[in-house]
Write an enzyme that holds these catalytic residues in place. Structure first.
Site, PDB file in Angstrom:
ATOM      1  N   ASP A 212       1.040  -1.635  -0.236  1.00  0.00           N
ATOM      2  CA  ASP A 212      -0.179  -0.223   0.006  1.00  0.00           C
ATOM      3  C   ASP A 212       0.990   1.477  -0.077  1.00  0.00           C
ATOM      4  O   ASP A 212       2.072   1.267   0.359  1.00  0.00           O
ATOM      5  CB  ASP A 212      -1.272  -0.024   1.263  1.00  0.00           C
ATOM      6  CG  ASP A 212      -1.545   1.502   1.548  1.00  0.00           C
ATOM      7  OD1 ASP A 212      -2.364   1.510   0.271  1.00  0.00           O
ATOM      8  OD2 ASP A 212      -1.833   1.759   2.113  1.00  0.00           O
TER       9      ASP A 212
ATOM     10  N   ASP B 103      -0.087   5.419   0.481  1.00  0.00           N
ATOM     11  CA  ASP B 103      -0.396   6.280   2.650  1.00  0.00           C
ATOM     12  C   ASP B 103       0.053   5.624   3.554  1.00  0.00           C
ATOM     13  O   ASP B 103      -0.715   4.205   3.638  1.00  0.00           O
ATOM     14  CB  ASP B 103      -1.938   6.829   2.479  1.00  0.00           C
ATOM     15  CG  ASP B 103      -2.356   8.131   0.663  1.00  0.00           C
ATOM     16  OD1 ASP B 103      -1.108   9.255   0.962  1.00  0.00           O
ATOM     17  OD2 ASP B 103      -2.699   7.872  -0.404  1.00  0.00           O
TER      18      ASP B 103
ATOM     19  N   ASP C 285      -1.090  -0.418   6.496  1.00  0.00           N
ATOM     20  CA  ASP C 285      -1.828   0.075   7.514  1.00  0.00           C
ATOM     21  C   ASP C 285      -3.087  -0.174   7.271  1.00  0.00           C
ATOM     22  O   ASP C 285      -2.918   0.443   8.688  1.00  0.00           O
ATOM     23  CB  ASP C 285      -1.129   1.989   6.918  1.00  0.00           C
ATOM     24  CG  ASP C 285      -2.307   1.822   6.130  1.00  0.00           C
ATOM     25  OD1 ASP C 285      -2.230   1.757   5.515  1.00  0.00           O
ATOM     26  OD2 ASP C 285      -2.317   3.335   6.454  1.00  0.00           O
TER      27      ASP C 285
HETATM   28 MG   LIG Z   1      -2.627   3.134   2.953  1.00  0.00          MG
END
Ligand SMILES: [Mg+2]
Length: 250
Positions: free
Chosen positions: A3, A5, A198
């Site tokens: 991922d 961000d 995250d």
């Molecule tokens: Mg993310």
């Protein structure tokens, strides 16, 4: 599979050690791919941001964005798309052959992503396209938030939710971890895959749906793994991407 961000950068600032981790993985012969729900960028501009934040040079072909999945999925299916989103989403749609329109009356689909310049009139027109015009309602993603240096800011899903509330229509979601998104990733990836993310309900959910190993980093939306829903319990938890080479031994 990373991922972006909250994993590679936060608000455009690179996570310390990210570039080094990505280079070591490639140097070891592993393929590095990026899978983001962020619909504000083109694949090229996402590559530019990775390079600016980490000095790791990625090919746009290594990057799957929810804007690209949306464009590929709806291309050829509609006459005119009214977009609530940023220029990167509009450009991605047009590149894949989706005609975008500025008048809601001309739309037979409304496409929604994060728009950090959103106005009430844009939201109103999108709602009218759905309720009065009968346009389909497509969400690039339903992420509630996206991480910024100051904390979680409203994400694309918050705008989708406003429109869903106003129209009473549930959108077709094309973001991670939906089947549409995973189908495009499957064209690019080769097992075995390690998914590093995250956000449990997107990154970890996708990894689990595909039978991949999952790694949660604590540099994004989750800072305490005790808060992760048991459906998404990751195989590994590490402070950040910087710890990944040690975890997998490169
Ligand atoms: Mg993310």
């Amino acid at each position: 599979m990373f991922d972006l961000d909250g994993v590679v950068y936060v608000d455009g600032a690179g996570i310390p050690g990210a570039g080094d981790t990505l280079r070591r993985l490639e140097d070891s012969g592993r393929r590095v791919l990026f899978a983001t729900n962020n619909a504000t960028k083109t694949r090229q501009s996402a590559a530019d941001q990775i390079a600016a934040a980490t000095a790791f040079v990625a090919d746009p072909e290594q990057i799957v964005t929810s804007s690209w999945v949306t464009a590929r999925t709806i291309a050829g299916k509609y006459h005119g798309a009214f977009v609530v989103g940023e220029p990167g989403l509009v450009e991605t749609l047009q590149t894949e052959g989706v005609r975008t329109v500025e008048r809601w009356e001309a739309a037979d689909v409304v496409v929604v992503g994060l728009d950090r310049e959103l106005t009430y009139s844009r939201l109103r027109d999108a709602a009218l396209a759905v309720t009065v015009g009968g346009a389909a309602f497509v969400a690039t993603n339903t992420d509630a938030t996206y991480p910024t240096a100051e904390g979680p800011a409203p994400g694309g899903g918050a705008i989708v939710a406003a429109l869903a509330r106003a129209t009473g229509v549930t959108p077709q979601d094309l973001g991670k971890p939906t089947a549409a998104y995973r189908a495009l990733l499957a064209e690019l990836s080769e097992d075995p895959v390690v998914m590093v993310g995250d956000r449990p309900e997107t990154d970890l959910a996708m990894g689990k749906a595909e039978g991949w190993a999952t790694v949660l980093v604590l540099s994004g939306v989750v800072t305490d793994p005790a808060h992760v829903d048991s459906r998404y319990t990751p195989d590994h938890v590490i402070p950040s991407i910087a710890s990944l080479p040690d975890l997998i031994g490169v």
